[in-house]
Design a protein around this motif. Structure first.
Motif, PDB file in Angstrom:
ATOM      1  N   ALA A 275       6.950   2.347  11.454  1.00  0.00           N
ATOM      2  CA  ALA A 275       5.705   1.782  10.940  1.00  0.00           C
ATOM      3  C   ALA A 275       4.868   2.857  10.259  1.00  0.00           C
ATOM      4  CB  ALA A 275       4.920   1.138  12.081  1.00  0.00           C
ATOM      5  N   GLN A 276       4.822   4.036  10.851  1.00  0.00           N
ATOM      6  CA  GLN A 276       4.068   5.137  10.219  1.00  0.00           C
ATOM      7  C   GLN A 276       4.667   5.472   8.849  1.00  0.00           C
ATOM      8  OE1 GLN A 276       4.436   7.859  13.576  1.00  0.00           O
ATOM      9  NE2 GLN A 276       2.215   8.125  13.650  1.00  0.00           N
ATOM     10  N   GLN A 277       5.994   5.507   8.795  1.00  0.00           N
ATOM     11  CA  GLN A 277       6.648   5.819   7.514  1.00  0.00           C
ATOM     12  C   GLN A 277       6.318   4.779   6.452  1.00  0.00           C
ATOM     13  OE1 GLN A 277      10.890   6.512   7.944  1.00  0.00           O
ATOM     14  NE2 GLN A 277      10.520   7.848   9.693  1.00  0.00           N
ATOM     15  N   VAL A 301      -4.790   1.399  19.328  1.00  0.00           N
ATOM     16  CA  VAL A 301      -5.080   2.735  19.843  1.00  0.00           C
ATOM     17  C   VAL A 301      -3.771   3.446  20.178  1.00  0.00           C
ATOM     18  CG1 VAL A 301      -7.411   2.612  20.722  1.00  0.00           C
ATOM     19  CG2 VAL A 301      -5.590   1.525  21.995  1.00  0.00           C
ATOM     20  N   GLY A 302      -3.659   4.687  19.770  1.00  0.00           N
ATOM     21  CA  GLY A 302      -2.471   5.474  20.069  1.00  0.00           C
ATOM     22  C   GLY A 302      -1.303   5.239  19.130  1.00  0.00           C
ATOM     23  N   ALA A 303      -1.514   4.436  18.097  1.00  0.00           N
ATOM     24  CA  ALA A 303      -0.418   4.123  17.182  1.00  0.00           C
ATOM     25  C   ALA A 303      -0.098   5.307  16.263  1.00  0.00           C
ATOM     26  CB  ALA A 303      -0.757   2.897  16.349  1.00  0.00           C
ATOM     27  N   GLY A 304      -0.973   6.298  16.216  1.00  0.00           N
ATOM     28  CA  GLY A 304      -0.707   7.480  15.404  1.00  0.00           C
ATOM     29  C   GLY A 304      -1.301   7.404  14.012  1.00  0.00           C
ATOM     30  N   LYS A 305      -2.553   6.968  13.934  1.00  0.00           N
ATOM     31  CA  LYS A 305      -3.205   6.856  12.632  1.00  0.00           C
ATOM     32  C   LYS A 305      -3.578   8.223  12.069  1.00  0.00           C
ATOM     33  CE  LYS A 305      -6.283   3.954  14.334  1.00  0.00           C
ATOM     34  NZ  LYS A 305      -5.658   3.650  15.629  1.00  0.00           N
ATOM     35  N   THR A 306      -3.881   9.171  12.983  1.00  0.00           N
ATOM     36  CA  THR A 306      -4.334  10.484  12.519  1.00  0.00           C
ATOM     37  C   THR A 306      -3.292  11.146  11.624  1.00  0.00           C
ATOM     38  OG1 THR A 306      -5.332  10.607  14.698  1.00  0.00           O
ATOM     39  CG2 THR A 306      -5.502  12.555  13.326  1.00  0.00           C
ATOM     40  N   LEU A 307      -2.043  11.064  12.041  1.00  0.00           N
ATOM     41  CA  LEU A 307      -0.980  11.678  11.243  1.00  0.00           C
ATOM     42  C   LEU A 307      -0.822  10.993   9.898  1.00  0.00           C
ATOM     43  CD1 LEU A 307       2.020  12.572  13.541  1.00  0.00           C
ATOM     44  CD2 LEU A 307       0.814  14.029  11.908  1.00  0.00           C
ATOM     45  N   GLY A 455       8.371   6.191  24.043  1.00  0.00           N
ATOM     46  CA  GLY A 455       8.135   6.938  25.272  1.00  0.00           C
ATOM     47  C   GLY A 455       6.795   6.663  25.926  1.00  0.00           C
ATOM     48  N   ARG A 456       6.003   5.776  25.342  1.00  0.00           N
ATOM     49  CA  ARG A 456       4.729   5.448  26.006  1.00  0.00           C
ATOM     50  C   ARG A 456       5.013   4.443  27.107  1.00  0.00           C
ATOM     51  NH1 ARG A 456       0.775   6.101  21.776  1.00  0.00           N
ATOM     52  NH2 ARG A 456       1.165   8.240  21.119  1.00  0.00           N
ATOM     53  N   THR A 457       4.397   4.662  28.250  1.00  0.00           N
ATOM     54  CA  THR A 457       4.513   3.635  29.273  1.00  0.00           C
ATOM     55  C   THR A 457       3.233   2.809  29.229  1.00  0.00           C
ATOM     56  OG1 THR A 457       3.980   5.483  30.706  1.00  0.00           O
ATOM     57  CG2 THR A 457       6.136   4.471  31.007  1.00  0.00           C
TER      58      THR A 457
END
Ligand code: ADP
Ligand code: MG
Length: 693
Positions: A275-277, A301-307, A455-457
């Motif tokens: 999804a990030q790609q 939240v935590g989906a990696g928007k910052t990157l 790897g997120r629980t």
């Protein structure tokens, strides 16, 4: 005189109106006679028929006619006058708490009574409290209304009947004038059997006895749908006009990054999610165009928007452009700065942080580096766009947490760039249901990061009563023993920072008493920004075990070792907000827990809402529920963006219309280009017409 009036005349010219009344009307946005036509009833009263008591259900507002069988004053908890009514089909009580001697004399056994009121459940069966009533010893009551009675939003000093009278005059003028211009092509309306605009307005102000009253009361009468359709269309067209205004100046096209982005990716200890790609590619393609990007990235939240934001920044930086990253709070800006700096240092990119509290000396240095183009990435809060902050070559603006940044501010960005308008990327962690997003953000393209890094629980959520506080405290203690860190969040209904801070302090004190051997910190909105960030740093460094906080920690704070969150009185918060809060845990790889410690007694709806939180971690599912339970305004937090305040349309009820709007707007602008502006002007007040800034 009266005959010569037109809809564009001022309301003061109507019969029975004058400058004084006009002033009051202006306060509720009614200036011209035509405005009155669009001042629509918020509900209807049905006084057209007499309902048999035997057919009544709770909550109905109805007219009944019956005989008074008994009348007496009782002295229970409150002195009240009770009359028992009987109409041959059933019994009903009317209850008056305030009554005069005259009223008491009037309500006599054997008299007939006609009442209008809402049916409630009383101690002995159905009742009406303080209904409107007429009493007769003998003879008939006057004839019933032959149409529904509209009730209008009004203001102090303007009675319903007065407003109704003015609106009726407006309708007469409308009729004499032969109706309003139709800007929605009539053939579009036929499939839904929707009336013309003028017909729809007449119906809503003056429903005929043959009109479907149930539909009118529910708001899905074709007349209402006709207006809702045009209003939604107006809103959409207005946002698109905004988009055009922003894009009119063009932007610096930015080719894809060949060096920096690949260098970042090799440096990361993980690879981007699919999804990030995908979202990175969508952004990259936007940036390559000579039009300013207007893209909203949604990701839980935590989906990696910052990157994703960083990847966009690198593309701009590689082309020699500067990037501004704006966060809603100083705390978050600092967090972004630390992350970005760590990533950018190896790439030899100069990153700066500009906050309100930045010292004069430091600030001068930053502004200098910015002006000479040395700084490639500037991070901060609103301070980034203040006067005196001049960029050498601003090419991309990234806004974290979209809902706190207004549409008008977006337009103002133009002034910060020397070369066209900067590209704009906004990121939000508030999952917004699709139809709602398409409506509220019609001026933007939308990308969704719909996948969490592996790897997120998922956070395990438990709902527990405050009566079990001691058990919760023991559990917190045990978690600390295991080396875990804990957020303890206090919520309060009051908006006041003061009271919130006090409540959090009391909780922190109580915890300190119960757990004297644990290190406890207290974070609230009254602290100075510097103290807040110091506190966050020491929590992050594990110098604290427990952080008691108000909801100020809602967005963005990242402490991977904090894996337990207690939320007190979760029933006071919206689901989306709870979801945001809960997103602060579950950031590391250990199993994380969230305890929703509700206050008793909890309403049935309250239970349902917490059950939603317990049963899913999916932000979109939660947002859909929130939308159902609280409506779109709350979900979007649009008070700030000013985006949505519909007069007729309802985003829940009119979903089927919402789905049609993008295509209709498209067709209107291509097939009937001159119709768009009049529709916008008809429905949106000056203040709401963003595009005219
Ligand atoms: P948010 O979307 O809430 O802003 P962040 O960008 O803060 O999320 O990312 C949360 C955490 O996930 C960060 O520690 C980040 O480094 C990490 N992360 C981001 N992308 C990935 C990925 N593809 N794989 C593993 N971890 C990732
Ligand atoms: Mg974030």
């Amino acid at each position: 005189m009266q005959n010569a009036l037109t809809l564009s005349d001022g309301v003061a010219k109507l019969k029975g109106a004058g400058p004084k009344l006009a002033e009051k009307l202006a306060n509720i946005g009614l200036n011209s006679i035509g405005d009155l036509l669009f001042h629509l009833p918020y509900k209807y009263q049905d006084r057209t028929r007499i309902m048999p008591i035997g057919s009544l259900r709770l909550g109905m507002a109805v007219v009944i006619e019956a005989e008074i069988r008994a009348a007496q004053v009782t002295f229970g908890k409150r002195r009240s006058l009770l009359c028992r009514l009987q109409d041959g089909t059933g019994l009903l009580t009317i209850r008056l708490f305030h009554f005069s001697k005259a009223q008491q004399n009037h309500l006599k056994t054997g008299y007939r009574i006609r009442c209008y009121g809402e049916v409630r459940m009383g101690p002995t069966g159905l009742e009406m409290v303080h209904p409107e009533y007429q009493v007769k010893e003998e003879g008939d009551f006057p004839p019933l209304d032959n149409r529904l009675t509209p009730l209008y939003p009004t203001t102090d000093g303007i009675a319903q009947i007065r407003l109704r009278n003015l609106i009726e005059q407006a309708i007469e003028i409308l009729n004499r004038q032969g109706g309003l211009s139709e800007w929605v092509p009539p053939q579009w309306l036929t499939p839904w059997a929707m009336p013309s605009l003028s017909e729809a307005l007449r119906t809503l102000h003056h429903p005929a006895s043959s009109d479907d009253t149930v539909a009118l009361l529910e708001g899905d009468h074709p007349a209402q749908q006709r207006l809702a359709l045009e209003e939604l269309l107006a809103h959409h067209l207005s946002l698109q006009a905004l988009r055009q205004a922003v894009q009119a100046t063009g932007a610096h096209p930015v080719p894809p990054s060949r060096k920096l982005a690949p260098a970042l990716l090799t440096q990361l200890p993980f690879s981007l999610t699919g999804a990030q790609q995908r979202v990175c590619q969508e952004i990259s393609a936007d940036l390559a165009k000579p039009l300013p990007m207007l893209r909203l990235v949604q990701g839980d939240v935590g989906a990696g928007k910052t990157l994703v934001a960083l990847m966009a920044a690198l593309q701009a930086i590689e082309s020699g452009l500067q990037v501004a990253l704006m966060a809603p709070t100083e705390l978050l800006a600092e967090q972004h700065f630390l992350n970005m700096q760590a990533w950018c240092e190896p790439l030899n990119i100069c990153v700066d942080l500009l906050l309100g509290k930045t010292s004069k000396k430091e600030r001068d240095g930053i502004l200098d580096r910015l002006d000479t183009g040395k700084t490639a990435l500037l991070i901060g809060t609103h301070a980034l766009f203040q006067k005196g902050v001049d960029y050498a070559n601003l090419g991309l603006v990234i806004i974290d947490e979209q809902h706190r940044f207004g549409v008008q501010q977006r337009l103002a960005l133009k002034e910060k760039a020397n070369n066209g308008t900067p590209h704009q990327l906004t990121m939000t962690a508030t999952p917004i249901p699709r139809t709602l997003a398409m409506t509220a953000f019609a001026d933007m393209d939308i990308s969704i990061i719909d996948e969490l890094p592996p790897g997120r629980t998922p956070v395990v959520t438990t709902v527990i009563s405050q009566d079990r506080r001691d058990a919760v405290i023991r559990r917190v203690d045990a978690a600390c023993e295991d080396g875990k860190q804990i957020y303890w969040v206090c919520t309060l209904i009051e908006e006041s920072e003061e009271l919130q801070a006090e409540a959090a302090e009391a909780t922190a004190n109580r915890l300190a008493e119960a757990l004297p051997h644990r290190r406890i910190g207290l974070l609230h909105g009254k602290l100075k920004p510097a103290d807040k960030s110091r506190l966050m740093q020491s929590f992050k460094a594990h110098e604290l075990d427990i952080l008691v906080a108000t909801t100020v920690i809602e967005v963005g704070v990242d402490v991977p070792n904090a894996s337990v969150m207690i939320i007190e009185n979760p029933e006071r918060l919206g689901l989306a907000q709870l979801h945001q809060l809960r997103g602060r845990v579950g950031r590391g790889t250990t199993e994380s827990y969230c305890l929703l410690m509700f206050g008793t007694p909890l309403s049935e709806q309250g239970k349902q809402r917490l059950e939603v939180m317990r049963s899913t971690n999916d932000g979109f599912v939660i947002a859909e529920e929130d939308l159902k339970l609280r409506g779109p305004g709350e979900v979007l937090g649009t008070r700030q963006t000013g985006a949505i305040g519909f007069r007729v349309a309802d985003m829940e009820r009119d979903q089927h219309l919402l789905a049609l709007i993008p295509e209709l707007a498209q067709r209107l602008t291509t097939e009937y280009p001159s119709h768009a502006q009049p529709i916008i002007e008809r429905w949106l007040s000056q203040a709401d017409r963003f595009a005219q800034v």
